[in-house]
Design an enzyme around this catalytic site. Structure first.
Site, PDB file in Angstrom:
ATOM      1  N   ILE A   1       0.841  -1.205   0.000  1.00 22.15           N
ATOM      2  CA  ILE A   1       0.000   0.000   0.000  1.00 22.15           C
ATOM      3  C   ILE A   1       0.876   1.256   0.000  1.00 22.15           C
ATOM      4  O   ILE A   1       0.627   2.190  -0.774  1.00 22.15           O
ATOM      5  CB  ILE A   1      -0.968  -0.009   1.205  1.00 22.15           C
ATOM      6  CG1 ILE A   1      -1.961  -1.177   1.058  1.00 22.15           C
ATOM      7  CG2 ILE A   1      -1.714   1.318   1.327  1.00 22.15           C
ATOM      8  CD1 ILE A   1      -2.879  -1.404   2.257  1.00 22.15           C
TER       9      ILE A   1
ATOM     10  N   TYR B   1      -4.076  -7.700  16.593  1.00 25.43           N
ATOM     11  CA  TYR B   1      -4.289  -6.866  15.390  1.00 25.43           C
ATOM     12  C   TYR B   1      -5.548  -6.018  15.575  1.00 25.43           C
ATOM     13  O   TYR B   1      -5.546  -4.822  15.294  1.00 25.43           O
ATOM     14  CB  TYR B   1      -4.392  -7.769  14.153  1.00 25.43           C
ATOM     15  CG  TYR B   1      -4.274  -7.010  12.831  1.00 25.43           C
ATOM     16  CD1 TYR B   1      -3.090  -6.362  12.481  1.00 25.43           C
ATOM     17  CD2 TYR B   1      -5.338  -6.953  11.936  1.00 25.43           C
ATOM     18  CE1 TYR B   1      -2.970  -5.672  11.269  1.00 25.43           C
ATOM     19  CE2 TYR B   1      -5.227  -6.263  10.722  1.00 25.43           C
ATOM     20  CZ  TYR B   1      -4.032  -5.631  10.404  1.00 25.43           C
ATOM     21  OH  TYR B   1      -3.925  -4.941   9.210  1.00 25.43           O
TER      22      TYR B   1
ATOM     23  N   LYS C   1      -5.501  -1.952  15.583  1.00 22.11           N
ATOM     24  CA  LYS C   1      -6.181  -1.167  14.544  1.00 22.11           C
ATOM     25  C   LYS C   1      -7.350  -0.357  15.122  1.00 22.11           C
ATOM     26  O   LYS C   1      -7.689   0.705  14.620  1.00 22.11           O
ATOM     27  CB  LYS C   1      -6.641  -2.083  13.407  1.00 22.11           C
ATOM     28  CG  LYS C   1      -5.466  -2.675  12.613  1.00 22.11           C
ATOM     29  CD  LYS C   1      -4.576  -1.587  12.035  1.00 22.11           C
ATOM     30  CE  LYS C   1      -3.457  -2.121  11.173  1.00 22.11           C
ATOM     31  NZ  LYS C   1      -2.615  -1.056  10.601  1.00 22.11           N
TER      32      LYS C   1
ATOM     33  N   ASP D   1      12.570   3.264  11.245  1.00 21.56           N
ATOM     34  CA  ASP D   1      11.824   2.271  12.027  1.00 21.56           C
ATOM     35  C   ASP D   1      10.794   3.072  12.818  1.00 21.56           C
ATOM     36  O   ASP D   1      11.155   3.860  13.703  1.00 21.56           O
ATOM     37  CB  ASP D   1      12.793   1.527  12.965  1.00 21.56           C
ATOM     38  CG  ASP D   1      12.061   0.522  13.854  1.00 21.56           C
ATOM     39  OD1 ASP D   1      10.820   0.625  14.019  1.00 21.56           O
ATOM     40  OD2 ASP D   1      12.736  -0.370  14.406  1.00 21.56           O
TER      41      ASP D   1
HETATM   42  N1  LIG Z   1      -2.666  -5.735   2.971  1.00 17.37           N
HETATM   43  C1  LIG Z   1      -3.864  -5.822   3.540  1.00 17.37           C
HETATM   44  O1  LIG Z   1      -4.659  -6.715   3.249  1.00 17.37           O
HETATM   45  C2  LIG Z   1      -4.271  -4.774   4.556  1.00 17.37           C
HETATM   46  C3  LIG Z   1      -5.625  -4.720   4.933  1.00 17.37           C
HETATM   47  C4  LIG Z   1      -6.008  -3.773   5.874  1.00 17.37           C
HETATM   48  C5  LIG Z   1      -5.068  -2.913   6.433  1.00 17.37           C
HETATM   49  N2  LIG Z   1      -3.777  -3.001   6.056  1.00 17.37           N
HETATM   50  C6  LIG Z   1      -2.805  -2.090   6.684  1.00 17.37           C
HETATM   51  O2  LIG Z   1      -2.224  -1.287   5.684  1.00 17.37           O
HETATM   52  C7  LIG Z   1      -0.869  -0.999   6.026  1.00 17.37           C
HETATM   53  C8  LIG Z   1       0.047  -1.348   4.869  1.00 17.37           C
HETATM   54  O3  LIG Z   1      -0.096  -2.733   4.560  1.00 17.37           O
HETATM   55  P1  LIG Z   1       0.601  -3.405   3.297  1.00 17.37           P
HETATM   56  O4  LIG Z   1      -0.395  -4.257   2.627  1.00 17.37           O
HETATM   57  O5  LIG Z   1       1.310  -2.383   2.483  1.00 17.37           O
HETATM   58  O6  LIG Z   1       1.632  -4.350   4.043  1.00 17.37           O
HETATM   59  P2  LIG Z   1       3.097  -4.791   3.598  1.00 17.37           P
HETATM   60  O7  LIG Z   1       3.459  -5.920   4.484  1.00 17.37           O
HETATM   61  O8  LIG Z   1       3.168  -4.956   2.128  1.00 17.37           O
HETATM   62  O9  LIG Z   1       3.958  -3.499   3.965  1.00 17.37           O
HETATM   63  C9  LIG Z   1       4.151  -3.062   5.274  1.00 17.37           C
HETATM   64  C10 LIG Z   1       5.454  -2.298   5.307  1.00 17.37           C
HETATM   65  O10 LIG Z   1       5.675  -1.857   6.651  1.00 17.37           O
HETATM   66  C11 LIG Z   1       7.043  -1.978   6.911  1.00 17.37           C
HETATM   67  N3  LIG Z   1       7.312  -2.071   8.346  1.00 17.37           N
HETATM   68  C12 LIG Z   1       7.084  -3.103   9.195  1.00 17.37           C
HETATM   69  N4  LIG Z   1       7.537  -2.788  10.417  1.00 17.37           N
HETATM   70  C13 LIG Z   1       8.060  -1.533  10.329  1.00 17.37           C
HETATM   71  C14 LIG Z   1       8.696  -0.668  11.249  1.00 17.37           C
HETATM   72  N5  LIG Z   1       8.892  -1.028  12.531  1.00 17.37           N
HETATM   73  N6  LIG Z   1       9.101   0.546  10.814  1.00 17.37           N
HETATM   74  C15 LIG Z   1       8.924   0.919   9.529  1.00 17.37           C
HETATM   75  N7  LIG Z   1       8.339   0.136   8.603  1.00 17.37           N
HETATM   76  C16 LIG Z   1       7.914  -1.072   9.010  1.00 17.37           C
HETATM   77  C17 LIG Z   1       7.478  -3.265   6.190  1.00 17.37           C
HETATM   78  O11 LIG Z   1       8.884  -3.272   5.990  1.00 17.37           O
HETATM   79  C18 LIG Z   1       6.670  -3.174   4.907  1.00 17.37           C
HETATM   80  O12 LIG Z   1       7.388  -2.571   3.862  1.00 17.37           O
HETATM   81  C19 LIG Z   1      -0.592  -1.771   7.318  1.00 17.37           C
HETATM   82  O13 LIG Z   1      -0.751  -0.912   8.417  1.00 17.37           O
HETATM   83  C20 LIG Z   1      -1.663  -2.827   7.325  1.00 17.37           C
HETATM   84  O14 LIG Z   1      -1.974  -3.261   8.636  1.00 17.37           O
HETATM   85  C21 LIG Z   1      -3.358  -3.906   5.111  1.00 17.37           C
END
Ligand SMILES: NC(=O)c1ccc[n+]([C@@H]2O[C@H](COP(=O)([O-])OP(=O)(O)OC[C@H]3O[C@@H](n4cnc5c(N)ncnc54)[C@H](O)[C@@H]3O)[C@@H](O)[C@H]2O)c1
Length: 242
Positions: free
Chosen positions: A19, A141, A145, A50
């Protein structure tokens, strides 16, 4: 090409992720400056950040202040998923999820605020449908959230008092095609059965595309949404409508 992000400087956390990357690309396509940040292990970012580290946030905010003097937008997209019931998940796992998803979003809002209030701005926090409805095996989670949802509203009420104002909204996607969902599917006994189960509750009967979430984020970052703050916006194919 339109220019909805023209002259806007937007900091994105988790920008190497599905995202975050889609948001960064769309900000750039709309003529804005995307400042990409993620963990140091991800190459090609503008800053290693981080989100759980207050020292990292201070350093990044200082660099942005020197280089740009302000921020117009912040997208807190860094996050981790965790599966586990209240009995099965250990406390360490809970604390890790809360640290990244809640502390990270809190610190982002806190350290971006002085830069956002220079010209007024907009914060977009990635919550989830899991911030609106619960699952039996999503204890930490769900907790994280849900916290992001109300943190966003408190920040919105504070930001509304500023002149110019800083807006803050949370977005609540259901499953999005990408790494996080692939990880969940990989853990299932049957990938296909798991995918079917995961879409069964979605009236539009599919997962979201990352670009659809990015579109919503860019709308909330931009001037078209100037009167929207403190809102929680599901992007879930109708999942939470019933
Ligand atoms: N993918 C889904 O289905 C989904 C659905 C609902 C909500 N979300 C939320 O959307 C957001 C983005 O999700 P996504 O799909 O891009 O996930 P993703 O796993 O593709 O990306 C998450 C990113 O966060 C980074 N990250 C993790 N820990 C970190 C830290 N301590 N400091 C900095 N960066 C860190 C990771 O390196 C990764 O690049 C998240 O908060 C997730 O909970 C995702």
């Amino acid at each position: 090409m339109t220019a909805r992000m023209k002259d806007k400087v937007v900091l994105i956390t988790g920008a190497a992720g599905t995202i975050g990357n889609a948001v960064a690309q769309m900000v750039e396509r709309e003529s804005g400056k995307a400042i990409r940040t993620d963990l140091a292990s991800h190459k090609g970012q503008d800053f290693a950040l981080d989100v759980t580290s207050e020292a990292n946030w201070k350093a990044v905010a200082e660099s942005i202040s020197k280089q740009y003097g302000r921020l117009d937008g912040l997208v807190n997209s860094a996050g981790i998923a965790s599966l586990g019931t209240i009995e099965s998940e250990d406390f360490a796992g809970y604390k890790k999820t809360m640290a990244v998803n809640v502390d990270g979003t809190y610190l982002g809002c806190k350290y971006a605020m002085p830069l956002l209030k220079v010209r007024g701005g907009s914060i977009v926090n990635l919550s989830s449908v899991s911030g609106l409805v619960a699952g039996h095996n999503l204890a930490s989670y769900n907790a994280s959230k849900g916290a992001v949802r109300l943190l966003s509203k408190s920040v919105a009420l504070y930001g509304a008092r500023l002149k110019p104002p800083v807006r803050s909204n949370s977005v609540h996607p259901t499953f999005v095609e990408g790494a996080m969902v692939e990880d969940l599917l990989a853990k299932a006994k049957s990938r296909e059965a798991a995918r079917e189960r995961m879409t069964a509750d979605v009236p539009l009967a599919r997962f979201a595309q990352p670009e659809e979430v990015a579109n919503l984020a860019v709308f909330l970052l931009g001037d078209e949404s100037a009167f929207i703050t403190g809102a929680e916006i599901p992007i879930d194919g109708g999942l939470t409508a019933r």
